[in-house]
Design a protein around this motif. Structure first.
Motif, PDB file in Angstrom:
ATOM      1  N   HIS A  24       1.103  -1.575  -0.120  1.00 38.05           N
ATOM      2  CA  HIS A  24      -0.615  -0.061   0.046  1.00 38.05           C
ATOM      3  C   HIS A  24       1.201   1.280  -0.109  1.00 38.05           C
ATOM      4  O   HIS A  24       0.291   2.469   0.284  1.00 38.05           O
ATOM      5  N   GLY A  25       1.873   1.389  -0.039  1.00 40.45           N
ATOM      6  CA  GLY A  25       3.321   2.318  -0.593  1.00 40.45           C
ATOM      7  C   GLY A  25       3.520   2.896   1.032  1.00 40.45           C
ATOM      8  O   GLY A  25       3.365   3.834   0.521  1.00 40.45           O
ATOM      9  N   HIS A  26       3.361   2.531   1.558  1.00 48.04           N
ATOM     10  CA  HIS A  26       4.005   2.919   3.718  1.00 48.04           C
ATOM     11  C   HIS A  26       5.212   3.541   3.165  1.00 48.04           C
ATOM     12  O   HIS A  26       5.717   2.042   3.192  1.00 48.04           O
ATOM     13  N   SER A  27       5.821   3.854   4.403  1.00 52.22           N
ATOM     14  CA  SER A  27       7.323   3.721   4.389  1.00 52.22           C
ATOM     15  C   SER A  27       7.440   3.135   5.478  1.00 52.22           C
ATOM     16  O   SER A  27       6.820   2.545   6.697  1.00 52.22           O
ATOM     17  N   PHE A  28       8.568   2.254   5.757  1.00 46.72           N
ATOM     18  CA  PHE A  28       8.257   1.725   7.206  1.00 46.72           C
ATOM     19  C   PHE A  28      10.492   0.695   6.970  1.00 46.72           C
ATOM     20  O   PHE A  28      10.893   0.729   6.117  1.00 46.72           O
ATOM     21  N   VAL A  29      10.528   0.698   8.308  1.00 45.84           N
ATOM     22  CA  VAL A  29      12.397   0.354   8.327  1.00 45.84           C
ATOM     23  C   VAL A  29      11.589  -0.870   9.298  1.00 45.84           C
ATOM     24  O   VAL A  29      10.694  -0.861  10.577  1.00 45.84           O
ATOM     25  N   VAL A  30      12.338  -2.209   9.411  1.00 46.51           N
ATOM     26  CA  VAL A  30      12.684  -3.251   9.681  1.00 46.51           C
ATOM     27  C   VAL A  30      13.415  -2.856  11.119  1.00 46.51           C
ATOM     28  O   VAL A  30      14.852  -3.190  10.506  1.00 46.51           O
ATOM     29  N   LEU A  31      13.256  -3.780  12.316  1.00 45.24           N
ATOM     30  CA  LEU A  31      14.497  -3.717  13.444  1.00 45.24           C
ATOM     31  C   LEU A  31      14.166  -5.036  13.661  1.00 45.24           C
ATOM     32  O   LEU A  31      13.613  -6.277  14.307  1.00 45.24           O
ATOM     33  N   ASP A  32      15.661  -6.138  13.593  1.00 46.52           N
ATOM     34  CA  ASP A  32      15.730  -7.513  13.770  1.00 46.52           C
ATOM     35  C   ASP A  32      16.874  -7.395  14.806  1.00 46.52           C
ATOM     36  O   ASP A  32      17.847  -7.803  14.490  1.00 46.52           O
ATOM     37  N   ASN A  33      16.982  -8.312  15.775  1.00 48.99           N
ATOM     38  CA  ASN A  33      18.562  -8.746  16.145  1.00 48.99           C
ATOM     39  C   ASN A  33      18.007 -10.361  16.593  1.00 48.99           C
ATOM     40  O   ASN A  33      19.627 -10.804  17.164  1.00 48.99           O
ATOM     41  N   ALA A  34      17.583 -10.859  16.057  1.00 45.05           N
ATOM     42  CA  ALA A  34      17.335 -13.105  15.807  1.00 45.05           C
ATOM     43  C   ALA A  34      17.954 -12.973  17.301  1.00 45.05           C
ATOM     44  O   ALA A  34      18.495 -14.123  17.404  1.00 45.05           O
ATOM     45  N   SER A  35      17.295 -13.115  18.080  1.00 45.44           N
ATOM     46  CA  SER A  35      16.897 -13.757  19.504  1.00 45.44           C
ATOM     47  C   SER A  35      15.626 -14.640  19.467  1.00 45.44           C
ATOM     48  O   SER A  35      15.953 -15.113  20.282  1.00 45.44           O
ATOM     49  N   LEU A 195       8.500 -10.610  22.915  1.00 41.49           N
ATOM     50  CA  LEU A 195       7.129 -10.051  23.693  1.00 41.49           C
ATOM     51  C   LEU A 195       7.250  -9.721  25.158  1.00 41.49           C
ATOM     52  O   LEU A 195       6.295  -8.681  26.249  1.00 41.49           O
ATOM     53  N   LYS A 196       7.894 -10.797  25.448  1.00 40.46           N
ATOM     54  CA  LYS A 196       8.191 -10.654  27.484  1.00 40.46           C
ATOM     55  C   LYS A 196       8.909  -9.952  27.628  1.00 40.46           C
ATOM     56  O   LYS A 196       8.879  -9.540  28.483  1.00 40.46           O
ATOM     57  N   GLU A 197       9.739  -9.563  26.713  1.00 40.79           N
ATOM     58  CA  GLU A 197      11.192  -8.262  27.124  1.00 40.79           C
ATOM     59  C   GLU A 197      10.254  -7.190  27.016  1.00 40.79           C
ATOM     60  O   GLU A 197      10.689  -6.427  26.917  1.00 40.79           O
ATOM     61  N   ASN A 198       9.356  -6.883  26.458  1.00 43.94           N
ATOM     62  CA  ASN A 198       7.840  -5.918  26.066  1.00 43.94           C
ATOM     63  C   ASN A 198       7.623  -5.188  26.824  1.00 43.94           C
ATOM     64  O   ASN A 198       6.835  -5.386  27.361  1.00 43.94           O
TER      65      ASN A 198
END
Ligand SMILES: Cc1cc2nc3c(=O)[nH]c(=O)nc-3n(C[C@H](O)[C@H](O)[C@H](O)COP(=O)(O)OP(=O)(O)OC[C@H]3O[C@@H](n4cnc5c(N)ncnc54)[C@H](O)[C@@H]3O)c2cc1C
Length: 346
Positions: A24-35, A195-198
């Protein structure tokens, strides 16, 4: 950097919402730490029938209707093939199992998936049983391949950062959020069991269920179908079979265990009667929820913090459909269905 969305986590959930936003043409950035590794260890099987109870998977028809176009689009975008199809054969241990199968075949929600004809022929290497029942429409997503290719694609567009998201470093105002150098209007947390750490969403009843699996090499087992009994035995090519899985509600570590291996081998030895060698063992934590439904919605106080979680034991089927609902909720103000909306826990 200024974007509309920060996405935290790139498993099946993070990938599905990334695709929706991109479509749908929205801007985003992904963060991932492979945890967390739930998606990466998943066999990736989709099967509309719960074979323990012969009942339909929640919203199975809608989920399958969304799954195929979802991966077709991704294949066009990334250039790979990520779906494979095979039959699933349910082992009948008794005549009662066969009768239950016949009864389930009459269920209007199941009749298109369950073949009423009982397969009597023996399968080489599989212990003798009272025959098999065939489920149509099953297959698997090559999850690691699609995640790896999608990550590469996003990295090339500078939309993927291999870094941890530290929740305490998030600055929140009514209009936007700031995370280090990134300013965004919303953050979507798709962290799986992380999610438990969120601190914003760890009040939600995510239980988490560890699953362990094996790869075995068994040249005398000549299977082309998935065999399902107390475990699944799934051919993945070159005489390698995927064996799984355990369900453990207390151990929340990712490492493989001796107990997990013992349980899998004991069950496997009742299912196959050929020699084999274990070539790998691995595990992950399924993001399961008390009421077995996804966790989707806005934080009760901070409306620009969103959760997309609770894919449970069936992330492959659930994620594309629920990501679509989440998108229309965020951008078009469409209500979420009550069963997935986190307001059910407020
Ligand atoms: C053994 C096993 C077998 C399975 N088999 C199947 C199957 O055959 N079919 C099926 O449909 N489902 C299967 N599942 C379930 C499926 O794997 C899950 O439903 C699905 O993977 C969950 O996806 P997710 O994106 O929510 O979580 P995850 O895959 O766990 O992804 C969460 C991501 O968030 C990242 N993350 C977390 N916290 C942070 C942070 N603070 N900062 C940055 N990044 C963060 C993690 O690194 C991870 O990449 C299986 C699961 C297991 C464990």
């Amino acid at each position: 950097m200024q974007v509309e969305y920060i996405i935290v986590g790139f498993g099946l959930a993070g990938m599905a919402i990334s695709k929706e936003l991109e479509d749908h043409g929205h801007s985003f950035v992904v963060l991932d730490n492979a945890s967390q590794v739930s998606s990466r260890v998943a066999a990736g099987v989709f099967n509309p029938v719960i074979l323990k109870r012969f009942t339909p998977v929640w919203n199975a028809d809608e989920q399958l209707d969304n799954l195929f176009p979802f991966y077709k689009d991704i294949s066009q975008r990334l250039g790979g093939e990520y779906l494979t199809f095979f039959d699933t054969l349910k082992v009948f241990k008794s005549v009662e199992d066969q009768n239950n199968w016949f009864m389930a075949c009459d269920n209007p929600l199941l009749e298109k998936y369950m073949d009423p004809k009982i397969i009597k022929s023996e399968k080489q290497g599989i212990t003798h049983y009272e025959g098999f029942g065939k489920v149509n429409g099953t297959g698997r997503v090559l999850v690691t391949n699609v995640l790896d290719d999608y990550i590469k694609y996003l990295k090339d567009k500078e939309q993927f950062l291999e870094i941890p998201f530290v929740h305490n470093d998030l600055e929140i105002s009514d209009e936007f959020v700031t995370y280090k150098q990134i300013k965004a209007t919303k953050v979507i947390f798709a962290e799986g069991y992380g999610l438990k750490e969120n601190p914003f969403f760890n009040y939600l009843p995510l239980t988490g269920t560890k699953g362990e699996m094996l790869f075995i090499k068994a040249p005398d087992l000549q299977l082309t179908e998935q065999i399902k009994s107390s475990l699944f035995v799934l051919p993945v090519g070159e005489d390698i079979y995927w064996i799984g899985a355990t369900f453990n509600w207390t151990d929340k570590t990712l490492n493989p265990t001796d107990n997990g291996r013992k349980e899998l081998l004991e069950k496997l030895d009742t299912m196959i009667d050929v020699s084999y060698e274990v070539v790998d063992q691995f595990g992950g934590i399924r993001p399961t929820v008390k009421d077995r439904r996804p966790l989707v919605g806005k934080h009760p106080k901070h409306k620009n913090l969103i959760v997309f979680n609770g894919m449970g034991t069936r992330g492959v089927m659930i994620a594309p459909t629920v990501a679509k609902q989440l998108y229309h909720y965020l951008e078009n103000n469409e209500p979420l269905s009550k069963e997935i909306d986190i307001t059910r826990f407020e």
